[in-house]
Design a protein around this motif. Structure first.
Motif, mmCIF file in Angstrom:
data_model
loop_
_atom_site.group_PDB
_atom_site.id
_atom_site.type_symbol
_atom_site.label_atom_id
_atom_site.label_comp_id
_atom_site.label_asym_id
_atom_site.label_seq_id
_atom_site.Cartn_x
_atom_site.Cartn_y
_atom_site.Cartn_z
ATOM 1 N N ILE A 207 2.737 13.874 -37.089
ATOM 2 C CA ILE A 207 1.569 14.318 -36.329
ATOM 3 C C ILE A 207 0.396 14.675 -37.240
ATOM 4 C CG2 ILE A 207 0.703 16.125 -34.784
ATOM 5 C CD1 ILE A 207 3.374 16.055 -33.354
ATOM 6 N N PRO A 208 0.600 15.481 -38.319
ATOM 7 C CA PRO A 208 -0.526 15.725 -39.239
ATOM 8 C C PRO A 208 -1.085 14.439 -39.846
ATOM 9 C CG PRO A 208 1.216 17.309 -39.632
ATOM 10 C CD PRO A 208 1.775 16.304 -38.673
ATOM 11 N N SER A 209 -0.212 13.481 -40.150
ATOM 12 C CA SER A 209 -0.680 12.210 -40.717
ATOM 13 C C SER A 209 -1.545 11.450 -39.714
ATOM 14 C CB SER A 209 0.503 11.344 -41.146
ATOM 15 O OG SER A 209 1.215 11.957 -42.200
ATOM 16 N N MET A 210 -1.127 11.470 -38.430
ATOM 17 C CA MET A 210 -1.925 10.790 -37.400
ATOM 18 C C MET A 210 -3.279 11.469 -37.218
ATOM 19 S SD MET A 210 0.692 9.537 -34.398
ATOM 20 C CE MET A 210 1.546 11.089 -34.174
ATOM 21 N N ILE A 211 -3.290 12.813 -37.292
ATOM 22 C CA ILE A 211 -4.553 13.543 -37.176
ATOM 23 C C ILE A 211 -5.487 13.160 -38.319
ATOM 24 C CG2 ILE A 211 -5.612 15.836 -37.310
ATOM 25 C CD1 ILE A 211 -3.142 16.909 -35.838
ATOM 26 N N MET A 212 -4.937 13.064 -39.539
ATOM 27 C CA MET A 212 -5.759 12.676 -40.693
ATOM 28 C C MET A 212 -6.279 11.249 -40.529
ATOM 29 S SD MET A 212 -3.986 14.420 -44.060
ATOM 30 C CE MET A 212 -2.270 14.181 -43.639
ATOM 31 N N MET A 213 -5.459 10.371 -39.961
ATOM 32 C CA MET A 213 -5.888 8.992 -39.738
ATOM 33 C C MET A 213 -7.044 8.948 -38.735
ATOM 34 S SD MET A 213 -4.691 6.068 -41.041
ATOM 35 C CE MET A 213 -2.904 6.132 -41.196
ATOM 36 N N VAL A 214 -6.956 9.770 -37.687
ATOM 37 C CA VAL A 214 -8.035 9.837 -36.697
ATOM 38 C C VAL A 214 -9.314 10.355 -37.348
ATOM 39 C CG1 VAL A 214 -8.830 11.039 -34.626
ATOM 40 C CG2 VAL A 214 -6.526 10.080 -34.697
ATOM 41 N N LEU A 215 -9.193 11.359 -38.219
ATOM 42 C CA LEU A 215 -10.367 11.900 -38.908
ATOM 43 C C LEU A 215 -11.016 10.840 -39.799
ATOM 44 C CD1 LEU A 215 -9.100 15.485 -39.866
ATOM 45 C CD2 LEU A 215 -10.730 14.844 -38.077
ATOM 46 N N ILE A 216 -10.194 9.980 -40.416
ATOM 47 C CA ILE A 216 -10.750 8.900 -41.230
ATOM 48 C C ILE A 216 -11.514 7.917 -40.348
ATOM 49 C CG2 ILE A 216 -10.173 6.916 -42.698
ATOM 50 C CD1 ILE A 216 -7.763 8.543 -43.686
ATOM 51 N N LEU A 217 -10.964 7.614 -39.163
ATOM 52 C CA LEU A 217 -11.665 6.740 -38.219
ATOM 53 C C LEU A 217 -12.990 7.357 -37.773
ATOM 54 C CD1 LEU A 217 -8.868 5.293 -35.904
ATOM 55 C CD2 LEU A 217 -10.524 3.977 -37.234
ATOM 56 N N VAL A 218 -12.999 8.674 -37.547
ATOM 57 C CA VAL A 218 -14.233 9.366 -37.164
ATOM 58 C C VAL A 218 -15.254 9.275 -38.296
ATOM 59 C CG1 VAL A 218 -15.256 11.625 -36.637
ATOM 60 C CG2 VAL A 218 -13.102 10.933 -35.550
ATOM 61 N N TYR A 219 -14.776 9.478 -39.531
ATOM 62 C CA TYR A 219 -15.666 9.356 -40.695
ATOM 63 C C TYR A 219 -16.243 7.950 -40.788
ATOM 64 C CZ TYR A 219 -17.011 8.824 -45.605
ATOM 65 O OH TYR A 219 -17.686 8.527 -46.770
ATOM 66 N N LEU A 220 -15.390 6.950 -40.551
ATOM 67 C CA LEU A 220 -15.835 5.557 -40.606
ATOM 68 C C LEU A 220 -16.863 5.278 -39.505
ATOM 69 C CD1 LEU A 220 -15.095 3.211 -42.477
ATOM 70 C CD2 LEU A 220 -13.384 2.492 -40.821
ATOM 71 N N TRP A 221 -16.590 5.788 -38.295
ATOM 72 C CA TRP A 221 -17.506 5.600 -37.175
ATOM 73 C C TRP A 221 -18.864 6.241 -37.460
ATOM 74 C CZ3 TRP A 221 -20.435 4.604 -33.255
ATOM 75 C CH2 TRP A 221 -21.067 5.617 -32.539
ATOM 76 N N LYS A 222 -18.860 7.490 -37.957
ATOM 77 C CA LYS A 222 -20.120 8.176 -38.247
ATOM 78 C C LYS A 222 -20.897 7.459 -39.346
ATOM 79 C CE LYS A 222 -19.056 12.861 -36.669
ATOM 80 N NZ LYS A 222 -18.980 14.301 -37.041
ATOM 81 N N THR A 223 -20.163 6.929 -40.328
ATOM 82 C CA THR A 223 -20.816 6.179 -41.409
ATOM 83 C C THR A 223 -21.490 4.927 -40.873
ATOM 84 O OG1 THR A 223 -19.290 6.983 -43.115
ATOM 85 C CG2 THR A 223 -20.416 4.906 -43.554
ATOM 86 N N ILE A 224 -20.752 4.161 -40.068
ATOM 87 C CA ILE A 224 -21.298 2.917 -39.512
ATOM 88 C C ILE A 224 -22.477 3.213 -38.596
ATOM 89 C CG2 ILE A 224 -20.799 0.933 -38.031
ATOM 90 C CD1 ILE A 224 -17.892 1.097 -39.065
ATOM 91 N N HIS A 225 -22.323 4.205 -37.723
ATOM 92 C CA HIS A 225 -23.398 4.560 -36.790
ATOM 93 C C HIS A 225 -24.640 5.038 -37.551
ATOM 94 C CE1 HIS A 225 -25.480 6.089 -33.302
ATOM 95 N NE2 HIS A 225 -25.522 7.300 -33.849
ATOM 96 N N GLY A 226 -24.418 5.867 -38.566
ATOM 97 C CA GLY A 226 -25.546 6.404 -39.319
ATOM 98 C C GLY A 226 -26.306 5.353 -40.101
ATOM 99 N N LEU A 227 -25.586 4.370 -40.634
ATOM 100 C CA LEU A 227 -26.233 3.346 -41.463
ATOM 101 C C LEU A 227 -26.808 2.192 -40.650
ATOM 102 C CD1 LEU A 227 -23.719 3.103 -44.472
ATOM 103 C CD2 LEU A 227 -25.888 4.348 -44.373
ATOM 104 N N THR A 228 -26.210 1.899 -39.506
ATOM 105 C CA THR A 228 -26.649 0.729 -38.729
ATOM 106 C C THR A 228 -27.424 1.084 -37.466
ATOM 107 O OG1 THR A 228 -24.618 0.629 -37.391
ATOM 108 C CG2 THR A 228 -24.609 -0.533 -39.517
#
Length: 243
Positions: A207-228
């Motif tokens: 469960i902690p690993s899945m939470i960290m994976m979701v946080l990485i996806l959120v980071y990726l989403w914010k990066t893509i949204h912010g740059l594009t």
């Protein structure tokens, strides 16, 4: 009534995530078998271990054959099952179980890090890929704004985060295995401890690993949204649009 709908040769089973079935077959059933049926009055230690391992192994092979979802991580999962069975059946020192539990996610983490030095970083396979994100549109928008290099730097950072989740799992697997599994392999007590370890590892590690994976996806989403400047519906692949 005869089915008159046209069938194309491209029709093939579509894989859909089934987390509850995965949890039941890979975690709950094997744990119950190991903890409740390892006594000599039931299956015995060796037969209970073989039966318990048959469930996740059989399910994994079914998924691979049925949906052709063969990948590096799935292969490691099958290897992990064989190693666990081997340690129990060959009655090796329990410390090898802790080493095995740490080695599997550790190898994945190392592979993620090593892949950053190649042309094909694993984060592009696991998270940033055309099945999940509209990669071509994202790249075109980044190129228009001259931000491709900035994005690549942040993607590299996300890769390090991803490797970190596997290293976290590796350390926690080792600690949990050393803490719970202390009896000699091949005994009823070893099987019962193995079952408890399997149950405990899910809330403590998965469960902690899945939470960290979701946080990485959120980071990726914010990066893509912010740059594009693209919206969520533009970034994500619309899986319902296929014919």
């Amino acid at each position: 009534m005869t089915d008159t709908r046209p069938h194309t040769p491209q029709d093939k089973p579509q894989h859909k995530p089934r987390p509850m079935i995965d949890l039941l077959v890979s975690i709950l059933i094997p744990s119950v078998i190991l903890m409740k049926f390892s006594g000599e009055e039931h299956l015995g230690a060796s037969q209970a271990l073989v039966l318990a391992l048959a469930f996740p192994l059989g399910w994994g092979l079914f998924e691979l054959i049925r949906y052709r979802k063969f990948n590096f991580i799935a292969l490691l999962g099958v290897v992990s099952v064989f190693l666990t069975g081997g340690i129990g059946l060959l009655k090796l020192d329990p410390q090898w179980l802790a080493i095995k539990e740490a080695a599997v996610p550790g190898v994945i983490g190392l592979a993620v890090l090593i892949s950053t030095r190649t042309r094909f970083p694993l984060i592009r396979t696991i998270l940033y890929n055309k099945k999940v994100l509209n990669v071509d549109l994202i790249h075109d928008r980044l190129a228009e704004r001259g931000l491709v290099e900035v994005f690549e730097e942040r993607l590299l950072k996300a890769t390090y985060f991803l490797a970190g989740t596997f290293f976290f799992s590796s350390v926690m697997n080792f600690i949990v295995a050393k803490w719970i599994v202390v009896s000699p392999a091949g005994t009823q007590a070893f099987n019962e401890e193995l079952g408890r370890m399997t149950l405990v590892s899910y809330p403590m590690i998965a469960i902690p690993s899945m939470i960290m994976m979701v946080l990485i996806l959120v980071y990726l989403w914010k990066t893509i949204h912010g740059l594009t400047g693209l919206k969520m519906e533009d970034i994500m692949v619309q899986t319902s649009d296929h014919q």
